[in-house]
Motif scaffolding. Structure first.
Motif, PDB file in Angstrom:
ATOM      1  N   CYS A  60       0.835  -1.212   0.000  1.00  0.00           N
ATOM      2  CA  CYS A  60       0.000   0.000   0.000  1.00  0.00           C
ATOM      3  C   CYS A  60       0.863   1.253   0.000  1.00  0.00           C
ATOM      4  O   CYS A  60       0.514   2.256  -0.643  1.00  0.00           O
ATOM      5  CB  CYS A  60      -0.941  -0.008   1.198  1.00  0.00           C
ATOM      6  SG  CYS A  60      -2.300  -1.197   1.066  1.00  0.00           S
ATOM      7  N   GLN A  61       1.982   1.199   0.700  1.00  0.00           N
ATOM      8  CA  GLN A  61       2.890   2.339   0.684  1.00  0.00           C
ATOM      9  C   GLN A  61       3.452   2.558  -0.718  1.00  0.00           C
ATOM     10  O   GLN A  61       3.516   3.688  -1.208  1.00  0.00           O
ATOM     11  CB  GLN A  61       4.023   2.124   1.689  1.00  0.00           C
ATOM     12  CG  GLN A  61       4.946   3.322   1.842  1.00  0.00           C
ATOM     13  CD  GLN A  61       6.038   3.084   2.863  1.00  0.00           C
ATOM     14  OE1 GLN A  61       6.762   2.079   2.792  1.00  0.00           O
ATOM     15  NE2 GLN A  61       6.167   3.985   3.831  1.00  0.00           N
ATOM     16  N   ASN A  66      -4.040   4.818   1.009  1.00  0.00           N
ATOM     17  CA  ASN A  66      -4.320   4.983   2.434  1.00  0.00           C
ATOM     18  C   ASN A  66      -4.943   3.702   2.978  1.00  0.00           C
ATOM     19  O   ASN A  66      -5.628   2.976   2.255  1.00  0.00           O
ATOM     20  CB  ASN A  66      -5.280   6.146   2.662  1.00  0.00           C
ATOM     21  CG  ASN A  66      -4.703   7.470   2.215  1.00  0.00           C
ATOM     22  OD1 ASN A  66      -3.501   7.693   2.299  1.00  0.00           O
ATOM     23  ND2 ASN A  66      -5.556   8.359   1.725  1.00  0.00           N
ATOM     24  N   VAL A  67      -4.731   3.444   4.274  1.00  0.00           N
ATOM     25  CA  VAL A  67      -5.210   2.211   4.898  1.00  0.00           C
ATOM     26  C   VAL A  67      -6.072   2.549   6.101  1.00  0.00           C
ATOM     27  O   VAL A  67      -5.644   3.279   7.009  1.00  0.00           O
ATOM     28  CB  VAL A  67      -4.035   1.308   5.324  1.00  0.00           C
ATOM     29  CG1 VAL A  67      -4.557   0.048   6.022  1.00  0.00           C
ATOM     30  CG2 VAL A  67      -3.189   0.931   4.107  1.00  0.00           C
ATOM     31  N   ALA A 175       3.415   1.661   9.736  1.00  0.00           N
ATOM     32  CA  ALA A 175       2.996   2.184   8.438  1.00  0.00           C
ATOM     33  C   ALA A 175       3.891   1.710   7.307  1.00  0.00           C
ATOM     34  O   ALA A 175       3.426   1.549   6.170  1.00  0.00           O
ATOM     35  CB  ALA A 175       2.968   3.714   8.481  1.00  0.00           C
ATOM     36  N   ASP A 176       5.179   1.477   7.576  1.00  0.00           N
ATOM     37  CA  ASP A 176       6.100   1.035   6.533  1.00  0.00           C
ATOM     38  C   ASP A 176       6.198  -0.482   6.422  1.00  0.00           C
ATOM     39  O   ASP A 176       7.022  -1.004   5.675  1.00  0.00           O
ATOM     40  CB  ASP A 176       7.489   1.631   6.765  1.00  0.00           C
ATOM     41  CG  ASP A 176       8.108   1.198   8.090  1.00  0.00           C
ATOM     42  OD1 ASP A 176       7.473   0.389   8.824  1.00  0.00           O
ATOM     43  OD2 ASP A 176       9.207   1.671   8.409  1.00  0.00           O
ATOM     44  N   GLY A 177       5.357  -1.196   7.177  1.00  0.00           N
ATOM     45  CA  GLY A 177       5.344  -2.652   7.101  1.00  0.00           C
ATOM     46  C   GLY A 177       6.249  -3.348   8.095  1.00  0.00           C
ATOM     47  O   GLY A 177       6.256  -4.586   8.159  1.00  0.00           O
ATOM     48  N   GLN A 178       6.999  -2.613   8.885  1.00  0.00           N
ATOM     49  CA  GLN A 178       7.778  -3.253   9.942  1.00  0.00           C
ATOM     50  C   GLN A 178       6.848  -3.828  11.006  1.00  0.00           C
ATOM     51  O   GLN A 178       5.753  -3.300  11.231  1.00  0.00           O
ATOM     52  CB  GLN A 178       8.726  -2.252  10.601  1.00  0.00           C
ATOM     53  CG  GLN A 178       9.858  -1.755   9.734  1.00  0.00           C
ATOM     54  CD  GLN A 178      10.829  -0.941  10.556  1.00  0.00           C
ATOM     55  OE1 GLN A 178      11.748  -1.468  11.207  1.00  0.00           O
ATOM     56  NE2 GLN A 178      10.628   0.380  10.538  1.00  0.00           N
ATOM     57  N   ILE A 179       7.303  -4.874  11.681  1.00  0.00           N
ATOM     58  CA  ILE A 179       6.533  -5.497  12.758  1.00  0.00           C
ATOM     59  C   ILE A 179       7.235  -5.233  14.079  1.00  0.00           C
ATOM     60  O   ILE A 179       8.428  -5.558  14.236  1.00  0.00           O
ATOM     61  CB  ILE A 179       6.379  -7.014  12.545  1.00  0.00           C
ATOM     62  CG1 ILE A 179       5.723  -7.305  11.193  1.00  0.00           C
ATOM     63  CG2 ILE A 179       5.562  -7.632  13.682  1.00  0.00           C
ATOM     64  CD1 ILE A 179       5.716  -8.788  10.825  1.00  0.00           C
ATOM     65  N   GLY A 460       1.154  10.080   6.394  1.00  0.00           N
ATOM     66  CA  GLY A 460      -0.235  10.219   6.822  1.00  0.00           C
ATOM     67  C   GLY A 460      -1.181   9.246   6.155  1.00  0.00           C
ATOM     68  O   GLY A 460      -2.341   9.584   5.894  1.00  0.00           O
ATOM     69  N   ARG A 461      -0.734   8.013   5.918  1.00  0.00           N
ATOM     70  CA  ARG A 461      -1.565   7.040   5.188  1.00  0.00           C
ATOM     71  C   ARG A 461      -2.357   6.108   6.103  1.00  0.00           C
ATOM     72  O   ARG A 461      -3.230   5.389   5.637  1.00  0.00           O
ATOM     73  CB  ARG A 461      -0.681   6.215   4.243  1.00  0.00           C
ATOM     74  CG  ARG A 461      -0.020   7.061   3.178  1.00  0.00           C
ATOM     75  CD  ARG A 461       0.440   6.267   1.976  1.00  0.00           C
ATOM     76  NE  ARG A 461       1.018   7.160   0.978  1.00  0.00           N
ATOM     77  CZ  ARG A 461       0.318   7.882   0.119  1.00  0.00           C
ATOM     78  NH1 ARG A 461      -1.009   7.812   0.146  1.00  0.00           N
ATOM     79  NH2 ARG A 461       0.909   8.680  -0.746  1.00  0.00           N
ATOM     80  N   LEU A 462      -2.047   6.119   7.404  1.00  0.00           N
ATOM     81  CA  LEU A 462      -2.778   5.252   8.326  1.00  0.00           C
ATOM     82  C   LEU A 462      -3.996   5.988   8.882  1.00  0.00           C
ATOM     83  O   LEU A 462      -3.860   6.963   9.627  1.00  0.00           O
ATOM     84  CB  LEU A 462      -1.873   4.803   9.470  1.00  0.00           C
ATOM     85  CG  LEU A 462      -1.119   3.488   9.280  1.00  0.00           C
ATOM     86  CD1 LEU A 462      -0.149   3.261  10.432  1.00  0.00           C
ATOM     87  CD2 LEU A 462      -2.075   2.313   9.162  1.00  0.00           C
ATOM     88  N   ASN A 463      -5.169   5.535   8.481  1.00  0.00           N
ATOM     89  CA  ASN A 463      -6.430   6.084   8.975  1.00  0.00           C
ATOM     90  C   ASN A 463      -6.447   7.612   8.969  1.00  0.00           C
ATOM     91  O   ASN A 463      -6.718   8.256  10.005  1.00  0.00           O
ATOM     92  CB  ASN A 463      -6.735   5.559  10.380  1.00  0.00           C
ATOM     93  CG  ASN A 463      -8.201   5.199  10.546  1.00  0.00           C
ATOM     94  OD1 ASN A 463      -8.987   5.254   9.599  1.00  0.00           O
ATOM     95  ND2 ASN A 463      -8.583   4.838  11.747  1.00  0.00           N
ATOM     96  N   PRO A 464      -6.205   8.220   7.803  1.00  0.00           N
ATOM     97  CA  PRO A 464      -6.141   9.688   7.758  1.00  0.00           C
ATOM     98  C   PRO A 464      -7.473  10.335   8.131  1.00  0.00           C
ATOM     99  O   PRO A 464      -8.546   9.804   7.879  1.00  0.00           O
ATOM    100  CB  PRO A 464      -5.783   9.970   6.292  1.00  0.00           C
ATOM    101  CG  PRO A 464      -6.225   8.749   5.546  1.00  0.00           C
ATOM    102  CD  PRO A 464      -6.022   7.605   6.483  1.00  0.00           C
ATOM    103  N   GLY A 465      -7.361  11.506   8.750  1.00  0.00           N
ATOM    104  CA  GLY A 465      -8.550  12.265   9.128  1.00  0.00           C
ATOM    105  C   GLY A 465      -9.191  11.827  10.418  1.00  0.00           C
ATOM    106  O   GLY A 465     -10.226  12.370  10.809  1.00  0.00           O
TER     107      GLY A 465
END
Length: 473
Positions: A60-61, A66-67, A175-179, A460-465
């Protein structure tokens, strides 16, 4: 373009787990309150493991999508709903991550994936002769990841705390896929920052919770439940304080209901009946619980009520069925309020000692601003959390009333802040209240929140707004 973006996601998750037709996505777009329903997203992703969540986030990144993380979709502030018809957003549902990984009875912990329903955790704990105390009306539908993401409260916060107090460790996809492998059963660990507290209550804006290690408690062997009729909120606060002390601090729950709230349940909800011979302005519902089988809590509660001043009618439940009748009244209020027409919901908290003054001030202000409004306050007196709900006047249409949501909620929230409270007690901020965050929260606190968001989710792609205003606002 969107089809091209979804193709690699189908490779990662399997084509059946990337839902993109209107028929497939519709169940995930129906937000429970209906306020944010009917919106569209590019797709709904249903990964089956933490590794798949991480791979999907990386993709997605890359695709600049956005997710929107989603659990059981039982939230009431639009936190898991799309902002608009958005072809550049996907909903990421955790429903397939539904395994209980470990129950360590001797350590009094349970480790579960984010998609586990709350009722499944309760049942697993009961089978091991333990108690997982988080409990509220949506427990058969909601998921533990969403409970943690919103720091859910419920009926037992008085004794056991919010979801935050029940969590020892988390597993989180960033957000970047790291765990972040932060699962732990430790109750003492001062080796660094308490990172779990960043993600609990952040509504998926900082990372996606994929699993949690949670506290268990000894199973309760006995309970006692009573409902009391009272003349005022001040009497309810005074009686709550007395009963908590007189019960040996065995109180697990304390709920308060206005006459209007209880009346809605009696009028509109099935199997709800008047609990006392006469009507009262307020009702206090209390429950005691103990893990010691030899304790007679019913007698203890009877004595405490008999010793209290200014107590009118009351009933102590003589059976589990009678206790269930009392609780049915309380749990039926939100649904029953629909029978009276449209409603404006205010989920607020103030110090318990400030509840009477808040009720007086907020009631007067709302009645002045909206003549004929029916006040429907009820909630968790044991932690100062009231649902100060408003039902439409009989001479006003639903559309006219709901158009005044922001105005009337603002009146309530201003009074909340004057009483050193919070305008978002247990339902979160979501997309319903970011403007109130900007308007009412301390500027330094807002700056710190934005700095944390920028550090963990710079694009700002994780649950924006949600929770805080969007970067471009």
């Amino acid at each position: 373009m969107i089809d091209n973006a979804l193709t690699p996601l189908k490779t990662i998750l399997g084509a059946d787990n990337v839902l993109s037709t209107p028929e497939q996505t519709a169940p995930y777009l129906q937000e429970r309150r209906g306020r944010f329903a009917g919106r569209r997203v590019a797709a709904v992703l249903t990964p089956g493991s933490t590794q798949e969540v991480a791979a999907a986030m990386r993709q997605c990144q890359t695709q600049q999508l956005n997710v929107i993380p989603q659990g059981g979709n039982t939230g009431l502030c639009g936190g898991a709903a799309a902002l608009d018809d958005d072809p550049h957003s996907v909903i990421l549902s955790l429903e397939r991550l539904n395994k209980i990984r470990l129950l360590d009875a001797e350590n009094f912990t349970i480790t579960a994936e984010a998609g586990c329903r709350l009722s499944a955790l309760q049942e697993a704990a009961t089978a091991a002769d333990r108690l997982f105390p988080l409990s509220y009306a949506a427990e058969r539908d909601c998921q533990i990841g969403g409970n943690l993401a919103t720091n859910a409260g419920g009926m037992n916060v008085l004794r056991y705390g919010n979801a935050r107090e029940l969590a020892l460790g988390l597993e989180v996809v960033l957000a970047d896929g790291q765990i972040w492998h932060g699962l732990t059963g430790l109750r003492k660990d001062n080796s660094g920052y308490a990172l779990r507290d960043l993600f609990i209550g952040s509504e998926g804006t900082l990372g996606i919770i994929t699993a949690a290690t949670l506290k268990l408690f000894p199973a309760l062997r006995c309970r006692a439940t009573a409902i009391v009729g009272l003349a005022s909120m001040a009497d309810a606060v005074q009686l709550f304080s007395h009963l908590r002390q007189a019960s040996g601090d065995t109180m697990t729950s304390a709920e308060v209901m206005s006459r209007q709230a209880l009346g809605f349940a009696v009028d509109y909800a099935p199997n709800c009946h008047e609990p006392l011979p006469a009507a009262h302005h307020w009702y206090l519902l209390v429950e005691l619980g103990s893990s010691a089988a030899a304790v007679d809590l019913s007698k203890r509660l009877e004595r405490a009520l008999a010793d209290a001043s200014d107590v009118g009618d009351y009933r102590v439940a003589r059976s589990a069925d009678e206790a269930a009748d009392f609780w049915r009244l309380r749990n039926s209020i939100p649904g029953a309020q629909k029978g009276a027409g449209a409603s404006i919901k205010n989920d607020i908290s103030v110090p318990i000692s400030a509840l009477p003054a808040f009720i007086d001030a907020a009631s007067a202000a709302i009645e002045q601003h909206c003549q004929g409004v029916r006040l429907c306050p009820f909630g968790h007196i044991g932690d100062g959390n009231l649902h100060f709900n408003l039902s439409q006047p009989k001479n006003m249409s639903a559309e006219q009333f709901l158009a005044r949501w922001e105005e009337l909620a603002g009146v309530v929230n201003d009074i909340v802040m004057r009483h050193h409270g919070s305008f978002a007690a247990e339902h979160g901020v979501g997309q319903l209240k970011p403007n109130e965050v900007s308007r009412l929260k301390d500027p330094v606190e807002q700056s710190l929140m934005r700095a944390i968001k920028l550090a963990l989710d710079p694009e700002g792609r994780l649950n924006p707004g949600k929770v805080i205003p969007r970067y471009d606002d």
